[in-house]
Scaffold this motif. Sequence first.
Motif, PDB file in Angstrom:
ATOM      1  N   UNK A 283       0.694  -1.204  -0.070  1.00 27.26           N
ATOM      2  CA  UNK A 283      -0.122  -0.036   0.029  1.00 27.26           C
ATOM      3  C   UNK A 283       0.835   1.321   0.043  1.00 27.26           C
ATOM      4  N   UNK A 284       2.018   1.149  -0.525  1.00 25.27           N
ATOM      5  CA  UNK A 284       3.139   2.246  -0.404  1.00 25.27           C
ATOM      6  C   UNK A 284       2.481   3.673  -0.917  1.00 25.27           C
ATOM      7  N   UNK A 285       1.421   3.613  -1.933  1.00 27.37           N
ATOM      8  CA  UNK A 285       1.042   4.756  -2.591  1.00 27.37           C
ATOM      9  C   UNK A 285      -0.151   5.271  -2.026  1.00 27.37           C
ATOM     10  N   UNK A 286      -0.799   4.645  -1.030  1.00 25.89           N
ATOM     11  CA  UNK A 286      -2.005   5.029  -0.468  1.00 25.89           C
ATOM     12  C   UNK A 286      -1.887   6.469   0.336  1.00 25.89           C
ATOM     13  N   UNK A 287      -0.858   6.842   0.910  1.00 24.54           N
ATOM     14  CA  UNK A 287      -0.768   8.113   1.455  1.00 24.54           C
ATOM     15  C   UNK A 287      -1.062   9.221   0.402  1.00 24.54           C
ATOM     16  N   UNK A 288      -0.510   8.947  -0.818  1.00 23.50           N
ATOM     17  CA  UNK A 288      -0.829   9.963  -1.889  1.00 23.50           C
ATOM     18  C   UNK A 288      -2.398  10.176  -2.284  1.00 23.50           C
ATOM     19  N   UNK A 289      -3.097   8.910  -2.383  1.00 28.78           N
ATOM     20  CA  UNK A 289      -4.565   9.035  -2.594  1.00 28.78           C
ATOM     21  C   UNK A 289      -5.162   9.582  -1.408  1.00 28.78           C
ATOM     22  N   UNK A 290      -4.769   9.530  -0.164  1.00 27.14           N
ATOM     23  CA  UNK A 290      -5.382  10.047   1.075  1.00 27.14           C
ATOM     24  C   UNK A 290      -5.209  11.457   0.940  1.00 27.14           C
ATOM     25  N   UNK A 317     -12.368   2.118   3.967  1.00 26.85           N
ATOM     26  CA  UNK A 317     -13.194   2.329   5.352  1.00 26.85           C
ATOM     27  C   UNK A 317     -12.639   3.520   6.103  1.00 26.85           C
ATOM     28  N   UNK A 318     -11.248   3.781   5.907  1.00 24.92           N
ATOM     29  CA  UNK A 318     -10.452   4.850   6.491  1.00 24.92           C
ATOM     30  C   UNK A 318     -10.754   6.453   5.511  1.00 24.92           C
ATOM     31  N   UNK A 319     -11.278   6.180   4.437  1.00 21.11           N
ATOM     32  CA  UNK A 319     -11.664   7.323   3.701  1.00 21.11           C
ATOM     33  C   UNK A 319     -10.354   7.478   2.950  1.00 21.11           C
ATOM     34  N   UNK A 320      -9.607   6.643   2.635  1.00 22.59           N
ATOM     35  CA  UNK A 320      -8.260   7.162   2.210  1.00 22.59           C
ATOM     36  C   UNK A 320      -8.138   7.159   0.379  1.00 22.59           C
ATOM     37  N   UNK A 321      -9.117   6.480  -0.032  1.00 24.90           N
ATOM     38  CA  UNK A 321      -9.465   6.489  -1.563  1.00 24.90           C
ATOM     39  C   UNK A 321     -10.776   5.688  -1.579  1.00 24.90           C
ATOM     40  N   UNK A 322     -11.318   6.199  -2.906  1.00 30.27           N
ATOM     41  CA  UNK A 322     -12.650   5.686  -3.303  1.00 30.27           C
ATOM     42  C   UNK A 322     -12.866   4.510  -3.995  1.00 30.27           C
ATOM     43  N   UNK A 323     -11.850   4.016  -4.685  1.00 33.32           N
ATOM     44  CA  UNK A 323     -11.603   2.993  -5.604  1.00 33.32           C
ATOM     45  C   UNK A 323     -10.246   2.243  -5.152  1.00 33.32           C
ATOM     46  N   UNK A 324     -10.082   0.985  -5.519  1.00 30.07           N
ATOM     47  CA  UNK A 324      -8.822   0.168  -5.190  1.00 30.07           C
ATOM     48  C   UNK A 324      -8.511  -0.389  -6.558  1.00 30.07           C
TER      49      UNK A 324
END
Length: 379
Positions: A283-290, A317-324
Motif C-alpha cells: 500500500x505504499x502509494x495510499x498516502x498519496x491517494x489520501x 473504510x478509512x476514507x483514504x480512497x474511493x476505489x482500489x
Amino acid sequence: MATSKLFSPLSIRDMTLKNRVVVAPMHQYSAVDGLPNDWHLMNAGRFAAGGAGLVIIESTKVERRGCGTVGDLGLWRDDQAEAFRRITSFIRSCGSVPAIQLGHSGRKARSERPWEGGRPLLENPGIADWEDWQPIGPSAVGDSPAAIPRPLAREEIPHVIDAWGRAAARADAAGFDMVEIHAAHGFLIHQFLSPKANQRNDDYGGSDTNRMRFAVEVVEAVRANFPANKPVFMRFSAADGAGWEIENSVALAKLVKEKGVDVIDCSSGGIQGAVNTAAIDYGYQVPYAEKIRSEAEIMTMAVGLIVKAHQAEAILQAGQADLIALARELLHNPNWALQAALDLGIDQPFDLVPDQARWWLEKRAQVTRKLTPPDASVR
Ligand SMILES: Cc1cc2nc3c(=O)[nH]c(=O)nc-3n(C[C@H](O)[C@H](O)[C@H](O)COP(=O)(O)O)c2cc1C
C-alpha cells in the motif's frame, strides 16, 4: 458482511460500478499495428469474468509516435476503435465496465519491450515507418543519455493535444465508458510537468502554471470530445523524487477537477529511473491517494501492492480512497474480486461471476460448507 465498501456500488456521472475493485492498466506489448487481438480479449476478459467492477485497458497511444514499443495499442485510427468493440462488449457482458487509459510516451517512445531489455531502440531493426516514430519531448533532455528526444516546436503542441481529443472520441465510439488520461510514469504529460524534463522557456515551461498547461489542455481536449455523462480519470505520479512533489499534485488535481476530471489515480515515480514498482511496503502509494482526496476534494483511486481483501477494505473504510486498483495481484489471480468477496463474507459472492461459473460454484458451496476442509495429508 453487508457493510463492505469494497463491494458497494459506486456511480460516477452515468457510470455505475458493481464494486470498487478496479483492474489497473497493464501494458501487454502484444498489439500489431496498434490493433488489439485475441490476447487482449482474453486478458481483459479473464479480469471481467473474475468479478472486478471496472477493467481499464492498458496505455493506448493517441499518436503513432507516442508508442513505447512495437506492441503498443493505439487509437490514432478509426479501424483501431472498431477493433476494440468486441472487447468492450465482452467486458460489459460479464457485468463489468470497460475503460481505457490514453497515453503518449513522448521521449520514452521507440524502445524494446521490457522482457527484451526495455532499452531505447537506437537503430532501425526493420520497421517501415521508423522515421514517423521519432521520440519527441518538451525539451532535448533524454530519459537515457543515448536517446535525446526532438523538442516540440511551440506550434506543434496544439496538434499533439488535438490527438488526445480525437482518441477520446474514438474511445467513446469503441464503447468505453471511461477514459483515464495517463499523466504519470515519466511519459509525455509527466515530461511537461517535470522541471527536469521540461526546460522550455515559452508558455509551456518554467513556472508551475506553465508546466501544468499541457496537462490541463489535454484534459480540455478529452472532455470536449468525450460525452459529459461518462467519467474521466487521470493517473498522476503523485510524487516523482525529481522535483515534482505531492503538493504539486494537489494543485494539479484542483485544476483538472475544475476541467471535468472525476478521479485521480495515484501512482508515483518514473521520470528518473524505473517506475516505483520495486516498492518498500504494501500500500505504499495510499498516502498519496489520501492526501489528494482530502486536500483537492476529489475522488481518488489507490494502487500499488494492495493484495488482500481486508487491506483494500480498510483503505476505503478509512476514507483514504474511493476505489482500489490492482495490477500484479490480478496477474496472479484474475478471480481476485471473487476471492475477496469470500474473504470478506459478502452475501451471494458468486453473483460476481458469469453464470457459466456462478451456477457450479454455488452448488459446490452448498455441499462444501458442511464439510471439514481437507488437510495436507488428504490425497
Ligand atoms: C504488466 C504491467 C503493465 C503495466 N502497464 C501499465 C500501463 O499501461 N499504464 C500504467 O499507468 N501503469 C501500468 N502498470 C503499472 C500498474 O498499473 C500498477 O500501477 C503497478 O503495477 C502497481 O500496482 P500493483 O502493485 O498492484 O502491481 C503496469 C504494471 C504491470 C505489472
